[in-house]
Structure formats: C-alpha cells, structure tokens
Write an enzyme that holds these catalytic residues in place. Structure first.
Site, PDB file in Angstrom:
ATOM      1  N   ASP A   1      -5.128   7.657  -8.147  1.00  0.00           N
ATOM      2  CA  ASP A   1      -6.021   6.522  -8.382  1.00  0.00           C
ATOM      3  C   ASP A   1      -5.342   6.225  -9.815  1.00  0.00           C
ATOM      4  O   ASP A   1      -6.109   5.317 -10.517  1.00  0.00           O
ATOM      5  CB  ASP A   1      -7.581   6.812  -8.317  1.00  0.00           C
TER       6      ASP A   1
ATOM      7  N   LYS B   1      -1.308   2.994  -8.703  1.00  0.00           N
ATOM      8  CA  LYS B   1       0.193   2.899  -8.002  1.00  0.00           C
ATOM      9  C   LYS B   1       0.075   1.654  -7.272  1.00  0.00           C
ATOM     10  O   LYS B   1       1.242   0.829  -7.239  1.00  0.00           O
ATOM     11  CB  LYS B   1       0.192   4.083  -7.168  1.00  0.00           C
TER      12      LYS B   1
ATOM     13  N   GLY C   1      -5.990   5.624  -1.219  1.00  0.00           N
ATOM     14  CA  GLY C   1      -6.608   4.144  -1.141  1.00  0.00           C
ATOM     15  C   GLY C   1      -5.941   3.377  -2.267  1.00  0.00           C
ATOM     16  O   GLY C   1      -6.079   3.651  -3.298  1.00  0.00           O
ATOM     17  N   HIS C   2      -4.931   2.533  -2.106  1.00  0.00           N
ATOM     18  CA  HIS C   2      -4.091   1.787  -3.018  1.00  0.00           C
ATOM     19  C   HIS C   2      -4.569   0.435  -3.219  1.00  0.00           C
ATOM     20  O   HIS C   2      -4.519  -0.707  -2.197  1.00  0.00           O
ATOM     21  CB  HIS C   2      -2.583   1.783  -2.838  1.00  0.00           C
TER      22      HIS C   2
ATOM     23  N   GLN D   1      -1.597   9.949  -3.806  1.00  0.00           N
ATOM     24  CA  GLN D   1      -2.347  10.919  -4.774  1.00  0.00           C
ATOM     25  C   GLN D   1      -1.666  11.227  -5.783  1.00  0.00           C
ATOM     26  O   GLN D   1      -1.104  10.228  -6.596  1.00  0.00           O
ATOM     27  CB  GLN D   1      -2.349  12.166  -3.831  1.00  0.00           C
TER      28      GLN D   1
ATOM     29  N   GLY E   1     -15.517   5.370  -1.851  1.00  0.00           N
ATOM     30  CA  GLY E   1     -16.551   5.012  -2.646  1.00  0.00           C
ATOM     31  C   GLY E   1     -17.404   5.983  -3.484  1.00  0.00           C
ATOM     32  O   GLY E   1     -18.456   5.580  -4.266  1.00  0.00           O
TER      33      GLY E   1
HETATM   34  P1  GDP Z   1      -4.047   4.027  -6.564  1.00  0.00           P
HETATM   35  O1  GDP Z   1      -4.555   4.976  -5.725  1.00  0.00           O
HETATM   36  O2  GDP Z   1      -2.971   4.824  -7.527  1.00  0.00           O
HETATM   37  O3  GDP Z   1      -3.402   2.811  -6.138  1.00  0.00           O
HETATM   38  O4  GDP Z   1      -5.213   3.306  -7.463  1.00  0.00           O
HETATM   39  P2  GDP Z   1      -6.595   2.755  -7.024  1.00  0.00           P
HETATM   40  O5  GDP Z   1      -6.233   1.581  -6.328  1.00  0.00           O
HETATM   41  O6  GDP Z   1      -7.248   3.903  -6.032  1.00  0.00           O
HETATM   42  O7  GDP Z   1      -7.411   2.871  -8.223  1.00  0.00           O
HETATM   43  C1  GDP Z   1      -7.016   2.083  -9.212  1.00  0.00           C
HETATM   44  C2  GDP Z   1      -8.049   1.041  -9.606  1.00  0.00           C
HETATM   45  O8  GDP Z   1      -7.920   0.375 -11.017  1.00  0.00           O
HETATM   46  C3  GDP Z   1      -8.283  -0.146  -8.458  1.00  0.00           C
HETATM   47  O9  GDP Z   1      -9.558  -0.577  -8.317  1.00  0.00           O
HETATM   48  C4  GDP Z   1      -7.350  -1.112  -9.380  1.00  0.00           C
HETATM   49  O10 GDP Z   1      -7.436  -2.414  -9.038  1.00  0.00           O
HETATM   50  C5  GDP Z   1      -7.837  -0.978 -10.837  1.00  0.00           C
HETATM   51  N1  GDP Z   1      -6.428  -1.317 -11.799  1.00  0.00           N
HETATM   52  C6  GDP Z   1      -5.321  -0.723 -11.602  1.00  0.00           C
HETATM   53  N2  GDP Z   1      -4.775  -1.102 -12.786  1.00  0.00           N
HETATM   54  C7  GDP Z   1      -5.567  -1.461 -13.700  1.00  0.00           C
HETATM   55  C8  GDP Z   1      -5.628  -1.892 -15.060  1.00  0.00           C
HETATM   56  O11 GDP Z   1      -4.825  -1.885 -15.861  1.00  0.00           O
HETATM   57  N3  GDP Z   1      -6.860  -2.383 -15.527  1.00  0.00           N
HETATM   58  C9  GDP Z   1      -8.010  -2.217 -14.882  1.00  0.00           C
HETATM   59  N4  GDP Z   1      -9.000  -2.582 -15.463  1.00  0.00           N
HETATM   60  N5  GDP Z   1      -7.934  -2.169 -13.459  1.00  0.00           N
HETATM   61  C10 GDP Z   1      -6.656  -1.500 -12.883  1.00  0.00           C
HETATM   62  P1  IMO Z   2      -4.275   7.892  -3.856  1.00  0.00           P
HETATM   63  O1  IMO Z   2      -3.218   7.726  -3.040  1.00  0.00           O
HETATM   64  C1  IMO Z   2      -7.701  10.524  -5.505  1.00  0.00           C
HETATM   65  C2  IMO Z   2      -8.290  14.163  -3.349  1.00  0.00           C
HETATM   66  C3  IMO Z   2      -9.670  14.414  -2.531  1.00  0.00           C
HETATM   67  C4  IMO Z   2      -9.763  15.776  -2.719  1.00  0.00           C
HETATM   68  C5  IMO Z   2      -8.576  16.164  -2.448  1.00  0.00           C
HETATM   69  C6  IMO Z   2      -8.144  16.818  -1.137  1.00  0.00           C
HETATM   70  O2  IMO Z   2      -5.487   6.711  -3.675  1.00  0.00           O
HETATM   71  O3  IMO Z   2      -4.128   8.174  -5.501  1.00  0.00           O
HETATM   72  P2  IMO Z   2      -7.772  15.359   1.185  1.00  0.00           P
HETATM   73  O4  IMO Z   2      -8.315  14.296   2.066  1.00  0.00           O
HETATM   74  O5  IMO Z   2      -6.483  15.106   0.919  1.00  0.00           O
HETATM   75  O6  IMO Z   2      -7.999  16.656   2.025  1.00  0.00           O
HETATM   76  O7  IMO Z   2      -8.501  15.778  -0.169  1.00  0.00           O
HETATM   77  O8  IMO Z   2      -7.474  15.195  -2.977  1.00  0.00           O
HETATM   78  N1  IMO Z   2      -7.811  12.945  -2.975  1.00  0.00           N
HETATM   79  C7  IMO Z   2      -7.439  12.035  -3.687  1.00  0.00           C
HETATM   80  N2  IMO Z   2      -7.995  11.612  -4.904  1.00  0.00           N
HETATM   81  N3  IMO Z   2      -6.606   9.610  -4.957  1.00  0.00           N
HETATM   82  C8  IMO Z   2      -6.067   9.952  -3.657  1.00  0.00           C
HETATM   83  O9  IMO Z   2      -5.159   9.094  -3.119  1.00  0.00           O
HETATM   84  C9  IMO Z   2      -6.389  11.023  -3.235  1.00  0.00           C
HETATM   85  N4  IMO Z   2      -6.249  11.580  -1.822  1.00  0.00           N
HETATM   86  C10 IMO Z   2      -6.915  12.730  -1.791  1.00  0.00           C
HETATM   87  O10 IMO Z   2     -10.783  13.497  -3.273  1.00  0.00           O
HETATM   88  O11 IMO Z   2     -10.361  16.347  -3.714  1.00  0.00           O
HETATM   89 MG    MG Z   3      -6.548   5.413  -4.823  1.00  0.00          MG
END
Ligand code: GDP
Ligand code: IMO
Ligand code: MG
Length: 420
Positions: A13, A16, A40-41, A222, A300
C-alpha cells in the site's frame, strides 16, 4: 536493459498503483509479476478513484499492453468483476490485456481453505485477505495447481473436479462449512470471460517485444517486508515480492533489468498481523490513519500506522537493488510540528541496525526527530517549491540510504506528483 521494475519497500500500500499509472506514458507494456487479488492498487484521475486487484495499473491508458505474468495467481470471479467495473468496454480491454498460460488459478475451494487455515491459527493468524492466495501458491509449489492455459483444454473439468475433491477432503479435518457451490457460478462465468482474452506464453511475448525495443514496466504487488523469504515470516504473503520475483514471475533475465524503482510512504503502515517496530498505538497513529485515509483497498481494514523505519527501508533497498526511490504521501505529514524517523533499533536492549530474524524479538525503535512542515503541499508541482523542512527530511533519507529520491507524490491524483 529496457525492463524496469517498480515495487513496494514496506508492507504494501505504498502507492504503487498511483505511480505506475503516472509513469505509464514512458512504457509500452505494464506487467504484473506476482501476487493476486490480495492486492489493491488505487488510481485517481478526473476526480474518480479506481481500485485494481489483478489487472495491471496501465489499463486505463490506450495503446499500452497490460500483461498478467506467470507468477500471478488469478481468481476468475475477481477477474470478471474487475473487467466489468473498469469502464472501457470488454472489447477494448481484450486489446489491452494478455494473460500468461502459466499463471495459476485460485479455485473457490482455495478461498475456503484460506479461511480454515486462518481459523485454526487462532491468536497467531496472519491476517490474510482470505482471497485464497496461500493455498493457491501451496498447490503451485506442491505441483497440484491448475493454470490459466488449462481452461482451454478438454480435460479442464476433470482437473477442476479432481482438485476440488482434494481440497474438500482436506477440509473435512477443519471445523469449517465447505460448500464451494455458492462461489462456483461466478467462478465459471469468470472462466468464460477469461477465454475471450489472449492466453499465451507471455514469456515469449515479453522477451520478443523487449528485444524489439519496447519498454516494459514490471509492477510489483504487496511490499518487500511481506516477501515470503525476506519478510517477517510467517506474517507474510506467499510470493516473492522483491525484484528477483519479476524475473521468475515474467520469464525475463536479470540482465535485461534496468532501473529498480522502490516506493515508500513518508511514514509506515501495515495491515494484518506481525511485527511493526515503529507502530504508533496512540493518537499520533490515529491522526496518520485519519489524514492518510489508511484503510485497506481490498478489505477495508484499518491500517496500522507508524513513523518511517530506516533500517527496514535500507534492508528493502538492499534485497531489491533499488536504483531510485519514490516517496509518497508526503502531504499526509503536513501539520506535524516534528516528524520522527527511526534510524536504528534496540533489540533486547542492544543497539542494532539489522532487522532481527526472530519475529518475537523485542524491538525498540531509536528515533531522530526532524522539523515538520505546515503548508498544504498538494498543489506544488516543482521540487524547489516544497517547504524547506520537507526537503531536509528528503535529504536526510537520501544521506542515510544513499539512493536518490527522484519522485515525490503529494496527493492521490495522477497529477499530484513531483519529478525531481
Ligand atoms: P498500492 O497497493 O501500493 O497501490 O497502494 P494503495 O492504493 O493500496 O494505497 C495507497 C493509498 O494512498 C490510495 O488510497 C492512494 O489513492 C493514496 N495515495 C497514493 N499516493 C498518495 C499521496 O502522495 N498522497 C495521498 N494523500 N494519498 C496518496
Ligand atoms: P498491495 O499490492 C498490504 C497482507 C495481508 C496479510 C498478509 C498475507 O495492495 O500493496 P494474503 O492475503 O497474501 O494471505 O495476506 O499480507 N497483504 C497486504 N497488505 N497490501 C497488499 O497488497 C497486501 N496483500 C497482502 O494483510 O497481513
Ligand atoms: Mg494496496
């Protein structure tokens, strides 16, 4: 050397999805190399947020090829929902997306097994997303899995039923309702949809295109600290999230890799169980969660929040060979009088800069406190315009890690990115 890799350096998270979408214009092919719908990207543009789980984050750009590599595990029902919710028509998406014959499938019974294993662990549960990731990779490694190429074969149903039966017999040992029928209709609809897409030996495709000069961006899921080998085992995911995973997950030679972009948040978050040395279980942690909207994109769940952890970041840079750092969510730290950065640990009372192997080690972070910044920085588009104390924060990170920070993200939108 026209294959670059972009991956997360913390516990996932890091942002990416947002960054891949933002740098996509520089590439021809965006390829996911591991993980599955546990990811979840999030991407934001034109005031709309999209969350991708299986589909690479280049999908919204016309004329880009998106590739789901052999290292990914695919749940056809998630695939179907995602394709239907994306926006562009299925016909258009068929042009933009290609799937590896060798990508393993997540069956409905893999999801039930995931829940059964987690329940059995009780207090030591991983905090899995329960998407069936661990059981699907287990079947891959034990040579029982089904692959995307199998859906085109005549013996597909035979293979499916045989693997399902195998799972149901394992589930008899668990106190878990194991009726996969409620998931099966959507799963088979997903299989039918997948058949409309190109399911090919993507290792040939990616190598051929790359040799012709097409630029590839390998998109990680991840983060490094969730890697099956180098993360805080067993509180990890079931794939290699590090740069080496891009080679095995796409079928490319390490010799073809150019840049390795490492993404990190200006602080840290983690979802699920496991060690988190700089975690703030106090109002500061709550404030970070609130301002940063730190709730899981897939489940969530509230994300655990804490200060930036440099020993962990340096470790991730080392195991990945990161060549450039991209920092996200600098805007979330605006308004803190001071910001802390962990520069070493005290493990069982002794100063230490290595991440301990044992997850039950008592780690006490040692912090350096830096001056904070107050301004709203989301509207800033050039590096010089950033507050002086934020630039000092970045200088500090560069000095410690010896890797340049070449992009700073100041908001969730595609446009809210500063190139240095
Ligand atoms: P990922 O899994 O690495 O793609 O990251 P996620 O999408 O799960 O979580 C990143 C969250 O931060 C998302 O809600 C993005 O919309 C948000 N986000 C990404 N870059 C920024 C930033 O520079 N500032 C803020 N405030 N939010 C960001
Ligand atoms: P992105 O790509 C954050 C965490 C889960 C749990 C552990 C194992 O959005 O960054 P799994 O479902 O793989 O058996 O879970 O890894 N986890 C993540 N945490 N971002 C993710 O993906 C994750 N994918 C798995 O919360 O701790
Ligand atoms: Mg994510």
């Amino acid at each position: 050397m026209n294959i670059d890799i972009l991956l997360g350096l913390q516990w996932g998270d890091e942002g990416k999805g947002k960054i891949v979408d933002a740098i996509c214009p520089d590439y021809d092919i965006i390829a996911r190399f591991q993980g599955g719908p546990n990811a979840g990207h999030s991407l934001e543009f034109n005031n709309k947020k999209h969350v991708l789980h299986l589909i690479p984050s280049g999908i919204f750009h016309e004329n880009k090829l998106n590739l789901i590599g052999n290292g990914v595990v695919i749940d056809p029902s998630v695939f179907k929902t995602e394709i239907e919710e994306l926006g562009p028509s299925t016909d258009e998406l068929i042009k933009r997306l290609v799937i590896s014959t060798r990508a393993n499938l997540i069956l409905p019974t893999h999801r039930i097994l995931d829940s059964a294993y987690e329940c059995q662990k009780g207090m030591t549960k991983i905090g899995s997303t329960l998407k069936g990731i661990g059981p699907a990779y287990t079947d891959k490694a034990s040579r029982n899995g089904m692959r995307a190429g199998d859906i085109l074969r005549n013996d597909f149903m035979e293979k499916y039923n045989s693997l399902k039966e195998r799972h149901l017999s394992i589930l008899k040992n668990y106190d878990m309702k194991s009726d996969p029928s409620k998931y099966e209709a959507a799963w088979f609809e997903g299989i039918e949809l997948m058949k409309k897409f190109r399911i090919v030996n993507t290792e040939y495709l990616i190598n051929e295109l790359s040799l012709k000069g097409k630029k590839v961006l390998a998109e990680g899921a991840q983060g490094t600290l969730l890697d099956i080998d180098f993360g805080s085992y067993p509180y990890v995911t079931s794939s290699n999230t590090i740069s080496a995973g891009a080679c095995t997950g796409l079928g490319i030679s390490p010799k073809r890799i150019g840049e390795i972009f490492g993404i990190f948040k200006a602080y840290c978050t983690r979802v699920g169980t496991g060690p988190f040395p700089t975690e703030l279980i106090n109002t500061t942690g709550d404030t970070l969660r609130e301002i940063g909207h730190e709730f899981g994109s897939t489940t969530g769940r509230p994300r655990r929040c804490g200060w930036l952890d440099l020993p962990a970041l340096k470790y991730s840079i080392m195991v990945n060979g990161v060549t450039r750092l991209f920092m996200t969510k600098a805007d979330v730290l605006s308004g803190f009088k001071t910001v802390k950065v962990c520069t070493s640990y005290k493990v069982d009372g002794k100063e230490c800069i290595e991440i301990p192997y044992m997850i039950d080690a008592i780690i006490e972070p040692v912090y350096t406190e830096l001056e904070g910044w107050n301004e709203n920085i989301s509207g800033i588009r050039n590096y010089q315009g950033l507050p002086v104390s934020l630039k000092r924060f970045i200088d500090f990170i560069e000095k410690e890690t010896r890797v340049p920070v070449t992009r700073v993200s100041v908001g969730a939108d595609r446009e809210e990115t500063i190139i240095r």
